[in-house]
Design an enzyme around this catalytic site. Structure first.
Site, mmCIF file in Angstrom:
data_model
loop_
_atom_site.group_PDB
_atom_site.id
_atom_site.type_symbol
_atom_site.label_atom_id
_atom_site.label_comp_id
_atom_site.label_asym_id
_atom_site.label_seq_id
_atom_site.Cartn_x
_atom_site.Cartn_y
_atom_site.Cartn_z
ATOM 1 N N ASP A 101 -7.136 5.118 -4.052
ATOM 2 C CA ASP A 101 -6.552 4.212 -3.350
ATOM 3 C C ASP A 101 -6.086 2.906 -4.405
ATOM 4 O O ASP A 101 -6.944 2.234 -4.680
ATOM 5 C CB ASP A 101 -7.570 3.489 -2.328
ATOM 6 C CG ASP A 101 -6.704 2.632 -1.546
ATOM 7 O OD1 ASP A 101 -5.621 2.232 -1.699
ATOM 8 O OD2 ASP A 101 -7.266 2.209 -0.793
ATOM 9 N N HIS A 151 -3.707 0.682 7.022
ATOM 10 C CA HIS A 151 -3.672 0.921 5.515
ATOM 11 C C HIS A 151 -3.627 2.357 5.214
ATOM 12 O O HIS A 151 -4.027 3.268 5.924
ATOM 13 C CB HIS A 151 -4.840 0.440 4.775
ATOM 14 C CG HIS A 151 -5.139 0.591 3.631
ATOM 15 N ND1 HIS A 151 -4.205 0.091 2.656
ATOM 16 C CD2 HIS A 151 -5.945 1.031 2.796
ATOM 17 C CE1 HIS A 151 -4.488 0.294 1.264
ATOM 18 N NE2 HIS A 151 -5.349 1.160 1.344
ATOM 19 N N CYS A 185 0.898 -1.052 -0.022
ATOM 20 C CA CYS A 185 0.097 0.173 0.000
ATOM 21 C C CYS A 185 0.829 1.329 -0.215
ATOM 22 O O CYS A 185 0.525 2.220 -0.777
ATOM 23 C CB CYS A 185 -0.943 -0.195 1.181
ATOM 24 S SG CYS A 185 -0.252 0.163 2.798
#
Length: 262
Positions: A126, A111, A73
């Site tokens: 994202d 995250h 991420c």
């Protein structure tokens, strides 16, 4: 060094460079289709996955674009954020706690993703969530937004905003919860250094260190996700799940997700 022309060439992005919702959508989708999620280099690290959270856009560009690897991420988020900032977008870092199998949310810094403010609206951006989630940005709004047969909305729940997703066959379910509080990379560095001693982080780190490999990528109208041997294909509002018992099939799926055999 980060080279936006090389980044665009790698993605196959030929759209405009002016700030617009259409360009943001196309660039987001191109990234998700071209740069896979791959935690195989990071799975054994435990909480040390955050050691290089502040490595910078140059390092992420080298790994994900020049070397053609997949990432996790903060690598995806950092690279994409660097590109958007160079194009003049108003971008901030936010964090989320992901909904687990027990329907409980993880810690707030579990995250990392971005929020873009554009033309009076806020967009959840994202490209580094394995999924299944969304292929194009989602406006931070309770209004239902449809993409490739799936519906999305962002609703309030206490002190949080919750991204919800709906397939054709099921009701709404949460993907993750977040706030619009702008985060600093030093907050994740504190986790890596042990300054944040929340026991939840130790539990999460042990799970990561157990070696569960995760691979994910979008394609034109859907997403692929491989968690261990569990293979999910999300397409046209439906999810198809099966367990890959045979090693040769498992390896073939990994190659496909990583664009090595697509």
């Amino acid at each position: 060094m980060f080279d936006i022309d090389r980044y665009f060439e790698h993605l196959g992005y030929t759209g405009g460079r002016e700030r617009s919702a259409d360009n943001l959508r196309e660039l987001h989708k191109k990234h998700m289709m071209t740069v896979p999620f791959d935690n195989s280099r990071n799975a054994p690290k435990g909480l040390a996955i955050w050691d290089d959270v502040d490595a910078g856009v140059d390092a992420f560009h080298e790994a994900l674009i020049v070397e053609g690897r997949g990432g996790i991420c903060h690598e995806h988020s950092g690279l994409f954020r660097g590109a958007l900032l160079e194009l003049g977008y108003d971008v901030s870092i936010v964090s989320a706690g992901v909904r687990g199998a027990n329907d409980q949310f993880g810690p707030d810094l579990e995250h990392m993703m971005n929020v873009v403010r554009l033309d009076g609206e806020q967009w959840l951006v994202d490209v580094g969530f394995a999924g299944p989630s969304f292929i194009e940005p989602v406006r931070i709004s309770p209004e239902v937004q449809s993409q490739y047969g799936f519906d999305y909305r962002v609703v309030e729940s206490g002190d949080y905003l919750v991204l919800e997703r709906r397939t054709r066959a099921k009701d709404w379910h949460a993907v993750y919860r977040f706030t619009l509080t702008e985060r600093k990379l030093t907050e994740w560095k504190a986790i890596a250094s042990g300054e944040n001693d929340d026991p939840v982080w130790h539990w999460a780190g042990e799970m990561i260190a157990a070696g569960t490999l995760i691979y994910g990528r979008a394609y034109d109208n859907g997403q692929l996700l491989l968690v261990g041997r569990r293979y999910l294909r999300a397409e046209d509002g439906q999810e198809h799940v099966r367990v890959l018992a045979k090693t040769d099939e498992y390896q073939a799926v990994i190659r496909n997700v990583l664009l090595q055999d697509a």
